[in-house]
Design a protein around this motif. Structure first.
Motif, PDB file in Angstrom:
ATOM      1  N   THR A 224       0.839  -1.201   0.000  1.00 42.35           N
ATOM      2  CA  THR A 224       0.000   0.000   0.000  1.00 42.35           C
ATOM      3  C   THR A 224       0.873   1.249   0.000  1.00 42.35           C
ATOM      4  O   THR A 224       0.632   2.195  -0.766  1.00 42.35           O
ATOM      5  CB  THR A 224      -0.928   0.006   1.225  1.00 42.35           C
ATOM      6  N   ALA A 225       1.905   1.251   0.846  1.00 39.71           N
ATOM      7  CA  ALA A 225       2.813   2.401   0.905  1.00 39.71           C
ATOM      8  C   ALA A 225       3.610   2.534  -0.391  1.00 39.71           C
ATOM      9  O   ALA A 225       3.861   3.643  -0.871  1.00 39.71           O
ATOM     10  CB  ALA A 225       3.756   2.254   2.098  1.00 39.71           C
ATOM     11  N   HIS A 226       4.005   1.403  -0.973  1.00 42.19           N
ATOM     12  CA  HIS A 226       4.759   1.414  -2.226  1.00 42.19           C
ATOM     13  C   HIS A 226       3.930   2.020  -3.352  1.00 42.19           C
ATOM     14  O   HIS A 226       4.431   2.839  -4.136  1.00 42.19           O
ATOM     15  CB  HIS A 226       5.176  -0.004  -2.591  1.00 42.19           C
ATOM     16  N   GLN A 227       2.662   1.639  -3.429  1.00 39.53           N
ATOM     17  CA  GLN A 227       1.789   2.187  -4.464  1.00 39.53           C
ATOM     18  C   GLN A 227       1.593   3.682  -4.281  1.00 39.53           C
ATOM     19  O   GLN A 227       1.588   4.447  -5.244  1.00 39.53           O
ATOM     20  CB  GLN A 227       0.434   1.486  -4.436  1.00 39.53           C
ATOM     21  N   ARG A 228       1.435   4.120  -3.021  1.00 40.32           N
ATOM     22  CA  ARG A 228       1.251   5.540  -2.741  1.00 40.32           C
ATOM     23  C   ARG A 228       2.500   6.320  -3.143  1.00 40.32           C
ATOM     24  O   ARG A 228       2.418   7.376  -3.776  1.00 40.32           O
ATOM     25  CB  ARG A 228       0.949   5.747  -1.263  1.00 40.32           C
ATOM     26  N   ASP A 229       3.668   5.772  -2.816  1.00 42.35           N
ATOM     27  CA  ASP A 229       4.918   6.441  -3.164  1.00 42.35           C
ATOM     28  C   ASP A 229       5.108   6.477  -4.673  1.00 42.35           C
ATOM     29  O   ASP A 229       5.557   7.476  -5.235  1.00 42.35           O
ATOM     30  CB  ASP A 229       6.087   5.710  -2.493  1.00 42.35           C
ATOM     31  N   PHE A 230       4.755   5.373  -5.348  1.00 41.78           N
ATOM     32  CA  PHE A 230       4.869   5.318  -6.809  1.00 41.78           C
ATOM     33  C   PHE A 230       3.972   6.374  -7.449  1.00 41.78           C
ATOM     34  O   PHE A 230       4.376   7.068  -8.391  1.00 41.78           O
ATOM     35  CB  PHE A 230       4.473   3.926  -7.307  1.00 41.78           C
ATOM     36  N   HIS A 231       2.762   6.501  -6.945  1.00 39.25           N
ATOM     37  CA  HIS A 231       1.827   7.495  -7.477  1.00 39.25           C
ATOM     38  C   HIS A 231       2.383   8.906  -7.290  1.00 39.25           C
ATOM     39  O   HIS A 231       2.334   9.739  -8.203  1.00 39.25           O
ATOM     40  CB  HIS A 231       0.472   7.356  -6.771  1.00 39.25           C
ATOM     41  N   ASP A 232       2.944   9.166  -6.096  1.00 38.67           N
ATOM     42  CA  ASP A 232       3.483  10.504  -5.814  1.00 38.67           C
ATOM     43  C   ASP A 232       4.665  10.825  -6.716  1.00 38.67           C
ATOM     44  O   ASP A 232       4.839  11.967  -7.155  1.00 38.67           O
ATOM     45  CB  ASP A 232       3.902  10.611  -4.346  1.00 38.67           C
ATOM     46  N   ARG A 233       5.507   9.798  -6.982  1.00 38.92           N
ATOM     47  CA  ARG A 233       6.667  10.025  -7.843  1.00 38.92           C
ATOM     48  C   ARG A 233       6.274  10.131  -9.303  1.00 38.92           C
ATOM     49  O   ARG A 233       6.920  10.833 -10.084  1.00 38.92           O
ATOM     50  CB  ARG A 233       7.685   8.893  -7.653  1.00 38.92           C
ATOM     51  N   LEU A 234       5.210   9.420  -9.678  1.00 40.22           N
ATOM     52  CA  LEU A 234       4.790   9.396 -11.079  1.00 40.22           C
ATOM     53  C   LEU A 234       4.123  10.699 -11.484  1.00 40.22           C
ATOM     54  O   LEU A 234       4.441  11.287 -12.512  1.00 40.22           O
ATOM     55  CB  LEU A 234       3.827   8.230 -11.301  1.00 40.22           C
ATOM     56  N   TYR A 235       3.193  11.173 -10.658  1.00 39.95           N
ATOM     57  CA  TYR A 235       2.438  12.383 -10.995  1.00 39.95           C
ATOM     58  C   TYR A 235       3.040  13.580 -10.265  1.00 39.95           C
ATOM     59  O   TYR A 235       2.580  13.984  -9.201  1.00 39.95           O
ATOM     60  CB  TYR A 235       0.965  12.193 -10.630  1.00 39.95           C
ATOM     61  N   ARG A 236       4.066  14.133 -10.875  1.00 38.81           N
ATOM     62  CA  ARG A 236       4.779  15.251 -10.253  1.00 38.81           C
ATOM     63  C   ARG A 236       4.236  16.608 -10.685  1.00 38.81           C
ATOM     64  O   ARG A 236       4.544  17.618 -10.071  1.00 38.81           O
ATOM     65  CB  ARG A 236       6.271  15.159 -10.594  1.00 38.81           C
ATOM     66  N   GLY A 237       3.478  16.646 -11.775  1.00 38.17           N
ATOM     67  CA  GLY A 237       2.944  17.909 -12.273  1.00 38.17           C
ATOM     68  C   GLY A 237       1.450  18.007 -12.048  1.00 38.17           C
ATOM     69  O   GLY A 237       0.811  17.127 -11.456  1.00 38.17           O
ATOM     70  N   GLU A 238       0.899  19.108 -12.534  1.00 34.05           N
ATOM     71  CA  GLU A 238      -0.529  19.336 -12.370  1.00 34.05           C
ATOM     72  C   GLU A 238      -1.042  20.149 -13.547  1.00 34.05           C
ATOM     73  O   GLU A 238      -0.355  21.049 -14.044  1.00 34.05           O
ATOM     74  CB  GLU A 238      -0.801  20.075 -11.058  1.00 34.05           C
ATOM     75  N   ALA A 239      -2.231  19.825 -14.009  1.00 31.26           N
ATOM     76  CA  ALA A 239      -2.874  20.569 -15.088  1.00 31.26           C
ATOM     77  C   ALA A 239      -4.244  21.040 -14.619  1.00 31.26           C
ATOM     78  O   ALA A 239      -4.904  20.369 -13.820  1.00 31.26           O
ATOM     79  CB  ALA A 239      -3.026  19.697 -16.331  1.00 31.26           C
ATOM     80  N   VAL A 240      -4.646  22.197 -15.106  1.00 34.00           N
ATOM     81  CA  VAL A 240      -5.983  22.716 -14.835  1.00 34.00           C
ATOM     82  C   VAL A 240      -6.776  22.614 -16.130  1.00 34.00           C
ATOM     83  O   VAL A 240      -6.327  23.108 -17.179  1.00 34.00           O
ATOM     84  CB  VAL A 240      -5.942  24.178 -14.340  1.00 34.00           C
ATOM     85  N   VAL A 241      -7.922  21.957 -16.072  1.00 38.71           N
ATOM     86  CA  VAL A 241      -8.703  21.698 -17.280  1.00 38.71           C
ATOM     87  C   VAL A 241     -10.174  22.004 -17.020  1.00 38.71           C
ATOM     88  O   VAL A 241     -10.613  22.113 -15.869  1.00 38.71           O
ATOM     89  CB  VAL A 241      -8.552  20.228 -17.736  1.00 38.71           C
ATOM     90  N   ARG A 242     -10.908  22.126 -18.120  1.00 33.65           N
ATOM     91  CA  ARG A 242     -12.363  22.177 -18.074  1.00 33.65           C
ATOM     92  C   ARG A 242     -12.896  20.912 -18.723  1.00 33.65           C
ATOM     93  O   ARG A 242     -12.451  20.523 -19.804  1.00 33.65           O
ATOM     94  CB  ARG A 242     -12.902  23.411 -18.805  1.00 33.65           C
ATOM     95  N   LEU A 243     -13.838  20.251 -18.040  1.00 33.71           N
ATOM     96  CA  LEU A 243     -14.403  19.006 -18.547  1.00 33.71           C
ATOM     97  C   LEU A 243     -15.871  19.208 -18.886  1.00 33.71           C
ATOM     98  O   LEU A 243     -16.615  19.852 -18.135  1.00 33.71           O
ATOM     99  CB  LEU A 243     -14.272  17.888 -17.510  1.00 33.71           C
ATOM    100  N   ALA A 244     -16.283  18.619 -20.011  1.00 36.91           N
ATOM    101  CA  ALA A 244     -17.669  18.712 -20.443  1.00 36.91           C
ATOM    102  C   ALA A 244     -18.576  17.971 -19.463  1.00 36.91           C
ATOM    103  O   ALA A 244     -18.135  17.075 -18.730  1.00 36.91           O
ATOM    104  CB  ALA A 244     -17.812  18.127 -21.849  1.00 36.91           C
ATOM    105  N   PRO A 245     -19.865  18.333 -19.405  1.00 36.13           N
ATOM    106  CA  PRO A 245     -20.794  17.645 -18.508  1.00 36.13           C
ATOM    107  C   PRO A 245     -20.790  16.137 -18.739  1.00 36.13           C
ATOM    108  O   PRO A 245     -20.816  15.664 -19.880  1.00 36.13           O
ATOM    109  CB  PRO A 245     -22.156  18.257 -18.881  1.00 36.13           C
ATOM    110  N   GLY A 246     -20.707  15.377 -17.645  1.00 38.01           N
ATOM    111  CA  GLY A 246     -20.738  13.923 -17.734  1.00 38.01           C
ATOM    112  C   GLY A 246     -19.394  13.276 -17.945  1.00 38.01           C
ATOM    113  O   GLY A 246     -19.277  12.057 -17.870  1.00 38.01           O
ATOM    114  N   VAL A 247     -18.338  14.081 -18.206  1.00 37.93           N
ATOM    115  CA  VAL A 247     -16.999  13.529 -18.426  1.00 37.93           C
ATOM    116  C   VAL A 247     -16.254  13.508 -17.098  1.00 37.93           C
ATOM    117  O   VAL A 247     -16.273  14.489 -16.345  1.00 37.93           O
ATOM    118  CB  VAL A 247     -16.213  14.364 -19.457  1.00 37.93           C
TER     119      VAL A 247
END
Length: 320
Positions: A224-247
């Motif tokens: 569980t900790a390994h997966q959390r750490d992998f996720h944190d290392r994998l997604y280092r950036g951030e994007a701001v988006v607009r999503l259509a209704p239902g998406v």
């Protein structure tokens, strides 16, 4: 219920051996005083249950005593057969063992529970691997599993993604994990995680060297900790988006819970990189608008412009 708790105490002592009142209370999520009362009730019922005082004391069943009472409810019987994993068991060489165990459990069930178990088996099937992934070749899986079981040291040639790609590793295998159809071995020192299908060569220690598995190592907690750490290392950036209704996007988080007048939702999305997000977001077509970061928005805009130019003749009806 008290009757269910008494059965649980019997099964815990039968499977784990000696346990203190505090350990039983923690496992059953009750008070130590409640455990004392339950033990007295079991003793009064004739169960050969003994308590030893002292630092190494605790409760235990008379040697050789086994209860045949499982206390399975309908839901528990259904869950037992739903949890069957014949594919992974077969890969580990345990297919016949699993089949025999399920047969014995089924034979021991009352008719009503057996009917429920058969219904579950006939209506649900677990298939862990994804659609578009070929099965990994894991020729060393049996050897790794044997080393996990017997605390044997292994020497491996392992292929990793960065240079140098092929490296020698001494492994003290603590456990195996099956994730989305792929086998991983968690091994010390460290511990660290290795893909079994990336082991190129594997040799048991010449002297059958053994290692001592840490008593406090919890495989499920580590993973569980390994997966959390992998996720944190994998997604280092951030994007701001607009999503259509239902998406929806699995990793998206609403920005201030904002839904705009046109029904679109402003979202913040963790991204691995601009390159990765570029391909992922293009797959949503016109259902997404990227607002930030600027380099991602510009890259998607350039791609869209190139696509419009390439397929422009289809829109105009031109044959040129």
């Amino acid at each position: 219920m008290k009757s269910s708790r008494l059965v649980s105490i019997l099964l815990l002592l039968q499977t784990r051996g000696r346990m203190t009142a505090a350990q039983l209370a923690e496992a059953l999520e009750v008070s130590v005083r409640t455990v004392y009362r339950d033990v007295e009730a079991l003793s009064a019922a004739g169960v050969p249950l003994y308590g030893d005082a002292g630092h190494a004391g605790g409760y235990r069943l008379l040697d050789g005593y086994r209860t045949r009472l499982t206390g399975l409810t309908t839901d528990e019987a259904e869950a037992l057969f739903l949890a069957g994993a014949p594919g992974p068991a077969a890969e580990l060489g345990l297919g016949p063992v699993l089949a025999a165990a399920q047969l014995k459990v089924r034979a021991a069930l009352p008719a009503a529970l057996r009917e429920h178990a058969d219904r579950i088996s006939g209506r649900f099937h677990l298939d862990a691997p994804g659609w578009y992934a070929d099965a990994d070749e894991t020729p060393f899986l049996h050897t790794v599993a044997d080393a996990v079981w017997n605390n044997r040291v292994l020497h491996a040639i392992y292929r990793r993604w960065r240079e140098p790609t092929d490296v020698e590793r001494r492994l003290e295998p603590y456990g195996l994990v099956l994730k989305a159809g792929r086998w991983y071995v968690v091994a010390g020192p460290g511990p660290r995680t290795f893909r079994v299908d990336q082991i190129l060569e594997l040799t048991p220690s010449a002297s059958d060297e053994e290692f001592t598995r840490p008593e406090d190592f919890d495989l499920a907690a580590y993973w569980t900790a390994h997966q959390r750490d992998f996720h944190d290392r994998l997604y280092r950036g951030e994007a701001v988006v607009r999503l259509a209704p239902g998406v929806t996007l699995a990793r998206a988080v609403p920005v201030n819970g904002r839904t705009e007048p046109d029904g679109w939702t402003l979202m913040s999305v963790p991204i691995e990189s601009v390159e990765h997000a570029h391909g992922e977001f293009l797959g949503l077509g016109t259902d997404i608008e990227v607002l930030a970061p600027p380099e991602l928005r510009d890259r998607i805009a350039r791609t869209v412009a190139q696509l419009a130019e390439r397929y422009g003749n289809l829109l105009t009806g031109s044959d040129d």
